[in-house]
Every structure is written in C-alpha cells, then in structure tokens.
Scaffold this motif. Structure first.
Motif, PDB file in Angstrom:
ATOM      1  N   GLU A 162      47.178  38.206  38.926  1.00 22.16           N
ATOM      2  CA  GLU A 162      47.718  39.380  39.609  1.00 22.16           C
ATOM      3  C   GLU A 162      46.705  39.925  40.598  1.00 22.16           C
ATOM      4  N   LEU A 163      47.045  39.785  41.850  1.00 23.17           N
ATOM      5  CA  LEU A 163      46.163  40.333  42.876  1.00 23.17           C
ATOM      6  C   LEU A 163      46.740  41.653  43.348  1.00 23.17           C
ATOM      7  N   PRO A 164      45.883  42.605  43.643  1.00 19.38           N
ATOM      8  CA  PRO A 164      46.412  43.825  44.244  1.00 19.38           C
ATOM      9  C   PRO A 164      47.169  43.447  45.517  1.00 19.38           C
ATOM     10  N   GLN A 165      48.243  44.189  45.799  1.00 14.93           N
ATOM     11  CA  GLN A 165      49.019  43.879  47.002  1.00 14.93           C
ATOM     12  C   GLN A 165      48.109  44.005  48.205  1.00 14.93           C
ATOM     13  N   ASP A 166      48.579  43.502  49.304  1.00 11.32           N
ATOM     14  CA  ASP A 166      47.887  43.534  50.603  1.00 11.32           C
ATOM     15  C   ASP A 166      46.515  42.861  50.600  1.00 11.32           C
ATOM     16  N   LEU A 167      46.199  42.127  49.522  1.00 14.13           N
ATOM     17  CA  LEU A 167      44.950  41.358  49.579  1.00 14.13           C
ATOM     18  C   LEU A 167      45.265  40.014  50.198  1.00 14.13           C
ATOM     19  N   ASN A 168      44.462  39.655  51.140  1.00 15.47           N
ATOM     20  CA  ASN A 168      44.743  38.449  51.888  1.00 15.47           C
ATOM     21  C   ASN A 168      44.124  37.226  51.210  1.00 15.47           C
ATOM     22  N   MET A 169      44.682  36.839  50.091  1.00 14.33           N
ATOM     23  CA  MET A 169      44.159  35.643  49.407  1.00 14.33           C
ATOM     24  C   MET A 169      45.325  34.726  49.071  1.00 14.33           C
ATOM     25  N   ARG A 170      46.148  34.483  50.069  1.00 19.35           N
ATOM     26  CA  ARG A 170      47.315  33.637  49.853  1.00 19.35           C
ATOM     27  C   ARG A 170      46.883  32.230  49.421  1.00 19.35           C
ATOM     28  N   ASN A 171      47.802  31.471  48.913  1.00 22.60           N
ATOM     29  CA  ASN A 171      47.577  30.081  48.483  1.00 22.60           C
ATOM     30  C   ASN A 171      46.690  29.986  47.249  1.00 22.60           C
ATOM     31  N   LEU A 172      46.296  31.113  46.704  1.00 22.44           N
ATOM     32  CA  LEU A 172      45.446  31.029  45.528  1.00 22.44           C
ATOM     33  C   LEU A 172      46.268  31.459  44.320  1.00 22.44           C
ATOM     34  N   SER A 173      46.385  30.536  43.365  1.00 26.11           N
ATOM     35  CA  SER A 173      47.195  30.905  42.211  1.00 26.11           C
ATOM     36  C   SER A 173      46.373  31.758  41.257  1.00 26.11           C
ATOM     37  N   VAL A 195      42.504  33.669  40.440  1.00 24.98           N
ATOM     38  CA  VAL A 195      41.196  34.078  40.943  1.00 24.98           C
ATOM     39  C   VAL A 195      40.409  34.727  39.810  1.00 24.98           C
ATOM     40  N   VAL A 196      39.097  34.724  39.970  1.00 25.95           N
ATOM     41  CA  VAL A 196      38.250  35.385  38.982  1.00 25.95           C
ATOM     42  C   VAL A 196      37.973  36.801  39.491  1.00 25.95           C
ATOM     43  N   ALA A 197      38.197  37.767  38.618  1.00 22.72           N
ATOM     44  CA  ALA A 197      38.011  39.160  39.014  1.00 22.72           C
ATOM     45  C   ALA A 197      36.818  39.765  38.283  1.00 22.72           C
ATOM     46  N   LEU A 198      35.923  40.361  39.087  1.00 20.59           N
ATOM     47  CA  LEU A 198      34.778  41.069  38.510  1.00 20.59           C
ATOM     48  C   LEU A 198      34.982  42.544  38.819  1.00 20.59           C
ATOM     49  N   HIS A 243      33.065  34.269  51.384  1.00 21.58           N
ATOM     50  CA  HIS A 243      33.591  33.480  50.271  1.00 21.58           C
ATOM     51  C   HIS A 243      35.114  33.426  50.267  1.00 21.58           C
ATOM     52  N   ARG A 244      35.739  34.025  51.270  1.00 22.57           N
ATOM     53  CA  ARG A 244      37.204  34.127  51.339  1.00 22.57           C
ATOM     54  C   ARG A 244      37.743  34.815  50.087  1.00 22.57           C
ATOM     55  N   GLY A 245      36.978  35.779  49.619  1.00 22.73           N
ATOM     56  CA  GLY A 245      37.409  36.575  48.475  1.00 22.73           C
ATOM     57  C   GLY A 245      37.929  37.917  48.961  1.00 22.73           C
ATOM     58  N   ALA A 246      38.040  38.869  48.039  1.00 30.61           N
ATOM     59  CA  ALA A 246      38.536  40.189  48.437  1.00 30.61           C
ATOM     60  C   ALA A 246      37.861  41.244  47.568  1.00 30.61           C
ATOM     61  N   GLY A 285      35.034  58.974  38.398  1.00 35.55           N
ATOM     62  CA  GLY A 285      34.262  57.754  38.591  1.00 35.55           C
ATOM     63  C   GLY A 285      34.899  56.786  39.554  1.00 35.55           C
ATOM     64  N   THR A 286      34.228  55.660  39.696  1.00 36.52           N
ATOM     65  CA  THR A 286      34.631  54.684  40.706  1.00 36.52           C
ATOM     66  C   THR A 286      34.682  53.302  40.093  1.00 36.52           C
ATOM     67  N   GLN A 287      35.652  52.494  40.559  1.00 38.99           N
ATOM     68  CA  GLN A 287      35.686  51.105  40.125  1.00 38.99           C
ATOM     69  C   GLN A 287      35.785  50.187  41.331  1.00 38.99           C
ATOM     70  N   PHE A 288      34.802  49.302  41.455  1.00 38.04           N
ATOM     71  CA  PHE A 288      34.840  48.269  42.493  1.00 38.04           C
ATOM     72  C   PHE A 288      35.334  46.984  41.837  1.00 38.04           C
ATOM     73  N   SER A 289      36.284  46.285  42.483  1.00 38.14           N
ATOM     74  CA  SER A 289      36.740  44.994  41.954  1.00 38.14           C
ATOM     75  C   SER A 289      36.586  43.931  43.017  1.00 38.14           C
ATOM     76  N   VAL A 290      36.012  42.830  42.578  1.00 37.35           N
ATOM     77  CA  VAL A 290      35.779  41.721  43.497  1.00 37.35           C
ATOM     78  C   VAL A 290      36.591  40.527  43.012  1.00 37.35           C
ATOM     79  N   PHE A 291      37.306  39.863  43.931  1.00 35.02           N
ATOM     80  CA  PHE A 291      38.133  38.704  43.569  1.00 35.02           C
ATOM     81  C   PHE A 291      37.591  37.469  44.273  1.00 35.02           C
ATOM     82  N   LEU A 292      37.361  36.427  43.473  1.00 35.83           N
ATOM     83  CA  LEU A 292      36.793  35.203  44.060  1.00 35.83           C
ATOM     84  C   LEU A 292      37.654  33.993  43.708  1.00 35.83           C
TER      85      LEU A 292
END
Ligand SMILES: Nc1ncnc2c1ncn2[C@@H]1O[C@H](COP(=O)(O)OP(=O)(O)O)[C@@H](O)[C@H]1O
Ligand SMILES: [Mg+2]
Length: 482
Positions: free
Chosen positions: A392-403, A405-408, A457-460, A470-477
């Motif tokens: 599940e990728l957040p909408q509007d993330l440009n990581m098409r073609n990827l079934s 991803v690893v989320a940090l 890395h073509r991640g998001a 607080g704040t949460q940063f999420s990185v998708f690779l």
C-alpha cells in the motif's frame, strides 16, 4: 465537344461548354462592317463614276456584307472560343482546350495555350509543395513564432505559439495576446528603427512565465502584411534554476560566515583582552570547537549534496540490507537519545527483503531522519522506527510498476511541523524555526540530502505531522528482485 477523355484525377473535370460559345450578332455585324468597308469605298467610287446606281450599290454592298460575315464567322468563333479558354485558365478553372477549325495560326495559339496550362499546373503544384513544406517547418519549430504587421496585429503564428497563447490568434492585437508593455515597446522600437532586438520579459497570468524574445523586422512587408517576426523561448525553468543557484550560494556563504565570524571574534579576544584569562580561554576554545564542528558538518553536507546531484541520473541497483543499516544507525544514536532520556524503539518485520540501493547513501538517510527525531522530539519521549514490506503506497506517490516496496518510518513525539511549512521542508537551508534549529545545531541540509538520495533511488518520501504531538517521516524504497 464529345469524345474528350474524362480526367478523373483532376479536381474539376474539364467543362464541355465549348459548344455553347457563339459569336454575338452585334460583334459579327460590327466586324463585317469594318472588314467590308473597302468594298463600300469602291462601290461608292463606281457610283461617283456613274457606273452604278445607288440602288445597285446598296444591293451590292448588302451582298458583300453578308459574304464578309460568312467568311469571318469561323475566325470570330475561334477567337471567341480561345478568349473563353484563356479567361477560364486565368480563373484557374480546368477546361478542355477548344477544338478549332481549319485556321492554322489559331490552332497553334490553342496548342500554345494548352502547353501553358500544363506548365502552369506543374508550377502550381511545386508552389503548393513549397508552401506546405514551409508551413510544416514553421509549425514544427519548438520556438514560439508570432508574426505581426505594423499595427502590431497578429498575422501568423506557429503551433508552439498557439499551444501557449491559444488558437485563433490571427487578427488579434498582440497586446491582447501577450499583455506586456516592455515587449510592446521593444516591438515599436524595432518597427521604427528597423534594428532587431532581444529582450527578456515575464508574464504573470495565468502562471508566472519568463520568456526570451528576439524581434526581427522584415526588410519589406510581405503580401500578407507581415512586417515583424517575434521568436520566443520559454526560459522559466532556466530562470528558476538560476535563481536557486544564486540563493544557494548566498545561503551557503551566509551559513559559513556566521561560525567563521564567531571563531574570529573569540580568537581576537583571546589574543587581546582575555590574553591571560585561563577560565575564559577554556570556555572560548570550547565554543570555537563547536563552531568549527558546525562548519565542518556544513561543508560535509554541501559535499554530500553535490555528490548526490552529480549522480542523480544513475539509479542504484545493487541489493542492500536496509535492516542492517537501520540497526547500525540506531546503535550510533543510542548516546544522543539517552542524553535526552529518549527511547529508540525499533521494529523490523521478519524476513524483510533487500532493497535496491547504495548502502552509504541509505545510511545517510536513516542517520538524518533519526537525528532529526531526536533533535526535534521532546525529552523523555519515544522515537519509533519501523521497517516493513508493503503493497500500500500513499496515493500520489510516483512509484508505478512497483508491486512491493520496503517502507521505513521514523516517528517522534515533539512539537510537530505546521502544515504550511511541509511543501518547502525538503528545500536546501529551509528551516521551520531558524533560531531554534540553529541552536540545536542543524545545517538545514539534512532533509534536502534525504530527498536527493531517495529521488536518485526512485523511491518516495512522505511527512505526516501533528502540531504538539509529533512527526512521522516515511521512506519507500523499491524491493530488490532477482
Ligand atoms: N522530526 C522533526 N520534527 C520537527 N521538525 C522537524 C523534524 N525534522 C525536520 N524538521 C524541521 O525541518 C527543518 C529541516 O530539517 P533538516 O533539513 O534536517 O535541517 P536541520 O539541519 O535544521 O535539522 C528543520 O530545521 C526543522 O525545522
Ligand atoms: Mg537535520
């Protein structure tokens, strides 16, 4: 005119109206009168000599007139047919050449006209080809082309111009199409003194756009009235890159100058008034070391940024163990967390696949996010770091073609970031609260580096923040797949 072959390839089939062309009686009569006038003269002479009576003369003349009319009729009718033929050719109509009777010179003329029409057709085709080619050329030019007349009304445009300023520009006043006084003035000057000009100008509506325009005058106006040609290039992006570079250099110099000035000040004090003050020396040297550290970190970050920018177009493909990197970074930050009595809670999904990445850069990402969480989180709070596989990728993330991803994600409990700052948060040197973040020792480059690495890395990356919580940063690779 039966029997003429039909020309199917021609747009207008040759008209067969030749048969209907007749010589008007008036014309015939007038011509017969003119041609037979010598006969009338001779008959008059005979009457004068008394060899003919007036009545006889009239009879004789009528006979001569009728005979003349009969003789010249074919000539006149050929002439009429030829005249009609020439007129039709001049009107660009397709007509069959007239079939002329027995008169050699008229036949020759007809033949000549036929050839003229044929060569006319060939020339016309050539002209049409040339015009079409020019039109295509003008249209496919990427530059914007607008041609105006001396009243500064648009005469012609190319496709690029229409794409930006709208269809149906011809006939409009240029100032309505491009409302910019500077451009209008420049065009007026070119029209006046015939000297070409190059100017930069900006339009603000509907969005801000910068253009470079080259205005050239035609030596003589064209048949269509074009007197001046304006070639334009959209240089909006170029301008903004230029601006960004200028801002960046100014910011970087400013950031370096501040600690440098402070170090210099302390050195001067230590050489002068505080020369023999042991306690002051101790304190000042500590501050100087801090400032030197800050400069060192800043230069390190600047170098990282430039390296990332240089490699921006090569995507890392090697398999990398992100979990290992995260564990190591958490270990590194244990001390600074403990200093604020914070807990670092790490949660790694079992059998997490590898990612495609460059391990040093990914370590930098984790380092920057975790140190921010510690820096901007409340004392005695928790920082949660989780690592998992997701579809599940957040909408509007440009990581098409990827079934998959690893989320940090790195989540802190702290002041959070007001919404209005989020869009610019990852810009270089952007800080939410400059005074405070300088105090906690940031360079303002950490997130810009994170963003640069993730992009390469073509991640998001996403940020969620609640002020006061607080704040949460999420990185998708992208996951490594072999
Ligand atoms: N976890 C966080 N909580 C609140 N604000 C943050 C957090 N991370 C970053 N920021 C804000 O974003 C700004 C930019 O971050 P960063 O690029 O890492 O620069 P800095 O060197 O100031 O840490 C920081 O100055 C801070 O205002
Ligand atoms: Mg930071």
């Amino acid at each position: 005119m039966g029997g003429c072959p039909a020309h199917h390839e021609l747009p207008n089939p040759p008209s067969t109206s030749m048969a209907r062309i007749t010589v008007p009686f008036n014309t015939l009569l007038k011509s017969a009168l003119v041609v037979s006038s010598p006969a009338l003269l001779i008959l008059g002479l005979y009457v004068g000599l008394g060899k003919l009576t007036s009545t006889e003369m009239i009879y004789a003349y009528v006979v001569a007139l009728v005979a003349t009319a009969l003789v010249i009729y074919p000539f006149l009718s050929n002439l009429a047919a030829l005249t009609h033929y020439v007129k039709e050719i001049a009107l660009d109509k397709r007509v069959q050449a007239p079939e002329l009777s027995f008169i050699g010179s008229a036949m020759e003329l007809s033949e000549a006209l036929k050839r003229l029409q044929a060569s006319w057709d060939v020339k016309k085709k050539q002209m049409e080809t040339i015009i079409t080619e020019r039109e295509i050329l003008v249209d496919t030019l990427p530059d914007i082309l607008i041609m105006v007349n001396d009243e500064k009304r648009v005469v012609r445009t190319n496709r690029a111009a229409r794409a930006i300023f709208g269809q149906n520009l011809a006939g409009q006043e240029l100032k309505e199409v491009i409302p910019n006084l500077y451009l209008m003035d420049a065009i007026s000057s070119v029209i006046q003194d015939l000297k070409g000009r190059e100017i930069e100008f900006r339009i603000e509506d509907p969005v801000v756009r910068d253009f470079l325009a080259i205005i050239e005058r035609f030596p003589v106006p064209t048949a269509g009235g074009i007197s001046t040609v304006i070639t334009m290039n959209d240089i909006t992006e170029l301008k903004s890159v230029e601006q960004m570079r200028a801002d960046f250099v100014a910011n970087a110099s400013h950031e370096l100058r501040t600690p440098l000035a402070s170090i210099k000040g302390f050195v001067e004090t230590l050489l002068g008034p505080a020369k023999d003050d042991v306690a002051a020396r101790e304190e000042f040297l500590k501050i100087m070391l801090d400032q030197a550290d800050r400069m060192q970190q800043l230069i390190g970050d600047l170098l990282s940024l430039s390296k990332i920018e240089m490699n921006a177009h090569s995507v890392p493909t090697e398999p990398t163990d992100l979990a290992k990197i995260v564990r190591k970074e958490v270990e590194h930050h244990k001390r600074s967390a403990t200093d604020k009595n914070m807990r670092l809670l790490l949660q790694v999904q079992e059998n997490l696949p590898l990612v495609k990445g460059e391990s040093n850069e990914l370590a930098q990402v984790v380092h920057n996010l975790v140190s921010n969480a510690i820096k901007y989180g409340y004392a005695d709070s928790d920082v949660s770091i989780t690592l998992r596989l997701t579809t599940e990728l957040p909408q509007d993330l440009n990581m098409r073609n990827l079934s998959r991803v690893v989320a940090l994600s790195v989540k802190d409990q702290g002041d959070g970031i007001p919404k209005q700052h989020l869009p610019r948060l990852m810009e270089r040197f952007y800080r939410v609260d400059s005074a405070r973040t300088r105090q906690v020792g940031g360079t303002g480059l950490g997130l810009a580096i994170v963003k640069g690495i993730i992009t390469r890395h073509r991640g998001a990356i996403t940020v969620d923040s609640v002020v006061g919580e607080g704040t949460q940063f999420s990185v998708f690779l992208p996951m490594y797949e072999n």
